[in-house]
Design a protein around this motif. Structure first.
Motif, PDB file in Angstrom:
ATOM      1  N   PHE A   7       0.854  -1.195   0.000  1.00  0.00           N
ATOM      2  CA  PHE A   7       0.000   0.000   0.000  1.00  0.00           C
ATOM      3  C   PHE A   7       0.888   1.243   0.000  1.00  0.00           C
ATOM      4  N   HIS A   8       0.370   2.305  -0.596  1.00  0.00           N
ATOM      5  CA  HIS A   8       1.095   3.574  -0.556  1.00  0.00           C
ATOM      6  C   HIS A   8       0.484   4.521   0.461  1.00  0.00           C
ATOM      7  N   SER A   9      -0.796   4.363   0.712  1.00  0.00           N
ATOM      8  CA  SER A   9      -1.457   5.184   1.713  1.00  0.00           C
ATOM      9  C   SER A   9      -1.212   4.601   3.108  1.00  0.00           C
ATOM     10  N   ARG A  10      -1.045   5.478   4.063  1.00  0.00           N
ATOM     11  CA  ARG A  10      -0.858   5.028   5.448  1.00  0.00           C
ATOM     12  C   ARG A  10      -2.025   5.486   6.319  1.00  0.00           C
ATOM     13  N   PHE A  11      -3.145   5.640   5.679  1.00  0.00           N
ATOM     14  CA  PHE A  11      -4.357   6.099   6.369  1.00  0.00           C
ATOM     15  C   PHE A  11      -5.455   5.061   6.130  1.00  0.00           C
ATOM     16  N   ILE A  12      -5.802   4.335   7.170  1.00  0.00           N
ATOM     17  CA  ILE A  12      -6.877   3.353   7.081  1.00  0.00           C
ATOM     18  C   ILE A  12      -8.156   4.016   7.580  1.00  0.00           C
ATOM     19  N   LEU A  13      -9.148   3.958   6.735  1.00  0.00           N
ATOM     20  CA  LEU A  13     -10.375   4.709   6.985  1.00  0.00           C
ATOM     21  C   LEU A  13     -11.467   3.806   7.546  1.00  0.00           C
ATOM     22  N   GLY A  14     -12.171   4.298   8.544  1.00  0.00           N
ATOM     23  CA  GLY A  14     -13.350   3.595   9.030  1.00  0.00           C
ATOM     24  C   GLY A  14     -14.568   4.030   8.233  1.00  0.00           C
ATOM     25  N   SER A  15     -15.626   3.252   8.306  1.00  0.00           N
ATOM     26  CA  SER A  15     -16.831   3.594   7.541  1.00  0.00           C
ATOM     27  C   SER A  15     -18.056   3.677   8.444  1.00  0.00           C
ATOM     28  N   GLY A  16     -17.827   3.734   9.757  1.00  0.00           N
ATOM     29  CA  GLY A  16     -18.951   3.713  10.699  1.00  0.00           C
ATOM     30  C   GLY A  16     -19.429   5.105  11.076  1.00  0.00           C
ATOM     31  N   LYS A  17     -20.674   5.170  11.458  1.00  0.00           N
ATOM     32  CA  LYS A  17     -21.252   6.387  12.041  1.00  0.00           C
ATOM     33  C   LYS A  17     -21.367   7.561  11.084  1.00  0.00           C
ATOM     34  N   TYR A  18     -21.343   7.299   9.762  1.00  0.00           N
ATOM     35  CA  TYR A  18     -21.652   8.394   8.840  1.00  0.00           C
ATOM     36  C   TYR A  18     -22.337   7.831   7.600  1.00  0.00           C
ATOM     37  N   SER A  19     -22.913   8.731   6.828  1.00  0.00           N
ATOM     38  CA  SER A  19     -23.701   8.307   5.671  1.00  0.00           C
ATOM     39  C   SER A  19     -22.830   7.584   4.640  1.00  0.00           C
ATOM     40  N   MET A  20     -23.382   6.496   4.096  1.00  0.00           N
ATOM     41  CA  MET A  20     -22.667   5.760   3.056  1.00  0.00           C
ATOM     42  C   MET A  20     -22.371   6.663   1.861  1.00  0.00           C
ATOM     43  N   LYS A  21     -23.204   7.664   1.706  1.00  0.00           N
ATOM     44  CA  LYS A  21     -23.036   8.573   0.570  1.00  0.00           C
ATOM     45  C   LYS A  21     -21.747   9.390   0.670  1.00  0.00           C
ATOM     46  N   LEU A  22     -21.187   9.466   1.877  1.00  0.00           N
ATOM     47  CA  LEU A  22     -19.950  10.242   2.056  1.00  0.00           C
ATOM     48  C   LEU A  22     -18.700   9.402   1.884  1.00  0.00           C
ATOM     49  N   ILE A  23     -18.886   8.089   1.735  1.00  0.00           N
ATOM     50  CA  ILE A  23     -17.721   7.205   1.702  1.00  0.00           C
ATOM     51  C   ILE A  23     -16.805   7.516   0.521  1.00  0.00           C
ATOM     52  N   GLU A  24     -17.396   7.715  -0.621  1.00  0.00           N
ATOM     53  CA  GLU A  24     -16.572   7.936  -1.808  1.00  0.00           C
ATOM     54  C   GLU A  24     -15.683   9.183  -1.644  1.00  0.00           C
ATOM     55  N   ALA A  25     -16.287  10.271  -1.168  1.00  0.00           N
ATOM     56  CA  ALA A  25     -15.520  11.504  -0.964  1.00  0.00           C
ATOM     57  C   ALA A  25     -14.477  11.312   0.132  1.00  0.00           C
ATOM     58  N   ALA A  26     -14.851  10.559   1.158  1.00  0.00           N
ATOM     59  CA  ALA A  26     -13.912  10.337   2.260  1.00  0.00           C
ATOM     60  C   ALA A  26     -12.697   9.538   1.786  1.00  0.00           C
ATOM     61  N   VAL A  27     -12.953   8.481   1.021  1.00  0.00           N
ATOM     62  CA  VAL A  27     -11.857   7.655   0.505  1.00  0.00           C
ATOM     63  C   VAL A  27     -10.963   8.496  -0.402  1.00  0.00           C
ATOM     64  N   ARG A  28     -11.605   9.268  -1.255  1.00  0.00           N
ATOM     65  CA  ARG A  28     -10.845  10.089  -2.213  1.00  0.00           C
ATOM     66  C   ARG A  28      -9.976  11.116  -1.478  1.00  0.00           C
ATOM     67  N   ASP A  29     -10.581  11.858  -0.568  1.00  0.00           N
ATOM     68  CA  ASP A  29      -9.836  12.939   0.077  1.00  0.00           C
ATOM     69  C   ASP A  29      -8.854  12.423   1.124  1.00  0.00           C
ATOM     70  N   ALA A  30      -9.118  11.231   1.639  1.00  0.00           N
ATOM     71  CA  ALA A  30      -8.164  10.607   2.568  1.00  0.00           C
ATOM     72  C   ALA A  30      -7.016   9.950   1.805  1.00  0.00           C
ATOM     73  N   GLY A  31      -7.242   9.699   0.521  1.00  0.00           N
ATOM     74  CA  GLY A  31      -6.251   8.930  -0.244  1.00  0.00           C
ATOM     75  C   GLY A  31      -6.166   7.512   0.268  1.00  0.00           C
ATOM     76  N   ALA A  32      -7.234   7.034   0.879  1.00  0.00           N
ATOM     77  CA  ALA A  32      -7.190   5.725   1.553  1.00  0.00           C
ATOM     78  C   ALA A  32      -7.231   4.567   0.566  1.00  0.00           C
ATOM     79  N   GLU A  33      -6.521   3.521   0.895  1.00  0.00           N
ATOM     80  CA  GLU A  33      -6.526   2.295   0.096  1.00  0.00           C
ATOM     81  C   GLU A  33      -7.138   1.125   0.868  1.00  0.00           C
ATOM     82  N   ILE A  34      -7.414   1.367   2.153  1.00  0.00           N
ATOM     83  CA  ILE A  34      -8.021   0.323   2.994  1.00  0.00           C
ATOM     84  C   ILE A  34      -9.182   0.961   3.751  1.00  0.00           C
ATOM     85  N   ILE A  35     -10.312   0.255   3.793  1.00  0.00           N
ATOM     86  CA  ILE A  35     -11.460   0.768   4.552  1.00  0.00           C
ATOM     87  C   ILE A  35     -12.011  -0.367   5.416  1.00  0.00           C
ATOM     88  N   THR A  36     -12.372  -0.026   6.640  1.00  0.00           N
ATOM     89  CA  THR A  36     -12.906  -1.059   7.532  1.00  0.00           C
ATOM     90  C   THR A  36     -14.429  -1.131   7.417  1.00  0.00           C
TER      91      THR A  36
END
Lengths: 64, 256
Positions: free
Chosen positions: B13-42
């Motif tokens: 992996f090149h990203s060192r930011f693992i993103l959680g997906s709990g407690k927020y709207s699924m609709k925000l996941i795409e933007a969160a992954v993109r802006d976090a640069g995340a490659e792993i999501i829980t």
């Protein structure tokens, strides 16, 4: 009666595939466990539910 | 920096930011992954609900590695069960082990976590155990086949930051696996500090989910994590125990 996700259901004799269709689940999005063992998707058509079975139907949700 | 890879269980992996997906709207996941640069999501596994026709998987961009957790497990047996169900859901072999016996503090049960790690590693899972930072336990997790060790910074969801800093540093110094700081990181500056210490990655969920602007906070965390990583690789400057040290020449003053 079959205990499915904690609720007694009259599904004796139904296959897993039949139950999922009756209950309205998308089989692609769930995993099924019967009496503690996973039922592989390939066996949904043949695995039959019987009186006293305990079934869990799970899917992914948001989490940390 | 381009060659700076995070390797977990043989996966790069090149990203060192693992993103959680709990407690927020699924609709925000795409933007969160993109802006976090995340490659792993829980993700979590729960009893399915026929009324919930949308699947969270539809909201996760392609190519992102799914890291299901075993939350809800109270012992090793339950964690193993959840991990197997997660794999059956078709998300790959990664699993974050999370075993808790109390719901007030949500502290991980280290002993049960070691047991679950051993079983799941033997079954071919890439096992990432969430743990209370303890060097002896971390060594046992290494021996049990863990692919990374995930010590808590402070209680889950508290946003309190690096309460266990000294003990995480010991793990970073002594354990030859990625140390991923998980739980309790509330601010980008705390994530940066953990990365400066040599943490391999940061896992965050609540810090974003409770922020005013989730994607913007994801971007802030990304920059902080990258800054901390660069600082670690650069090697931090020394700290004086007392006194001062001029940055300017001590000659050529405009006086006799």
């Amino acid at each position: 009666m079959v205990k499915i996700n904690g609720t007694d259901c009259d599904m004796d004799g139904k296959t897993v595939a039949e139950y999922l269709a009756l209950a309205g689940y998308n089989p692609k999005l769930v995993a099924v466990e019967k009496n503690g063992d996973i039922v592989p998707k390939a066996q949904y058509d043949t695995a039959v539910l019987g009186d006293g079975d305990t079934v869990e139907v799970v899917s992914f949700v948001g989490g940390g | 920096m381009d060659n700076d890879k995070l390797i977990i269980g043989g996966h790069e992996f090149h990203s060192r930011f693992i993103l959680g997906s709990g407690k927020y709207s699924m609709k925000l996941i795409e933007a969160a992954v993109r802006d976090a640069g995340a490659e792993i999501i829980t993700l979590a596994v729960r009893r399915a609900n026929t009324k919930r026709q949308e699947s969270i998987l539809d909201f996760i961009p392609e190519g992102v590695t799914l890291l299901p957790n075993t939350s809800g497990a109270r012992d090793a047996g339950e964690a193993v069960r959840i991990a197997r169900l997660a794999r059956e859901l078709g998300c790959g072999d990664f699993v974050k082990i999370e075993i808790m016996r109390d719901s007030k503090y949500l502290l991980p049960d280290n002993q049960e976590t070691i047991r679950a790690t051993e079983i799941l590693a033997k079954e071919g899972f890439v096992v990432m155990p969430y743990m209370y930072p303890d060097l002896n336990v971390a060594r046992d997790l290494v021996n049990a086949g863990a692919a990374a060790v995930m010590p808590l910074a402070s209680p889950i969801g508290s946003n309190k930051g690096l309460a266990s800093k000294e003990f995480i540093q010991i793990l970073i110094d002594e354990i030859d696996l990625p140390i991923i700081v998980d739980a309790g990181i509330g601010r980008p500056s705390q994530a940066c500090e953990a990365m400066e210490m040599g943490a391999a990655a940061i896992m965050a969920n609540t810090a974003l989910a409770t922020a005013g602007d989730l994607p913007l906070m994801a971007a802030a965390f990304r920059q902080a994590i990258e800054a901390g990583r660069k600082a670690y690789l650069a090697g931090l400057g020394r700290v004086l125990t007392r006194g001062a040290s001029a940055s300017d020449p001590l000659t050529g003053f405009l006086r006799d």
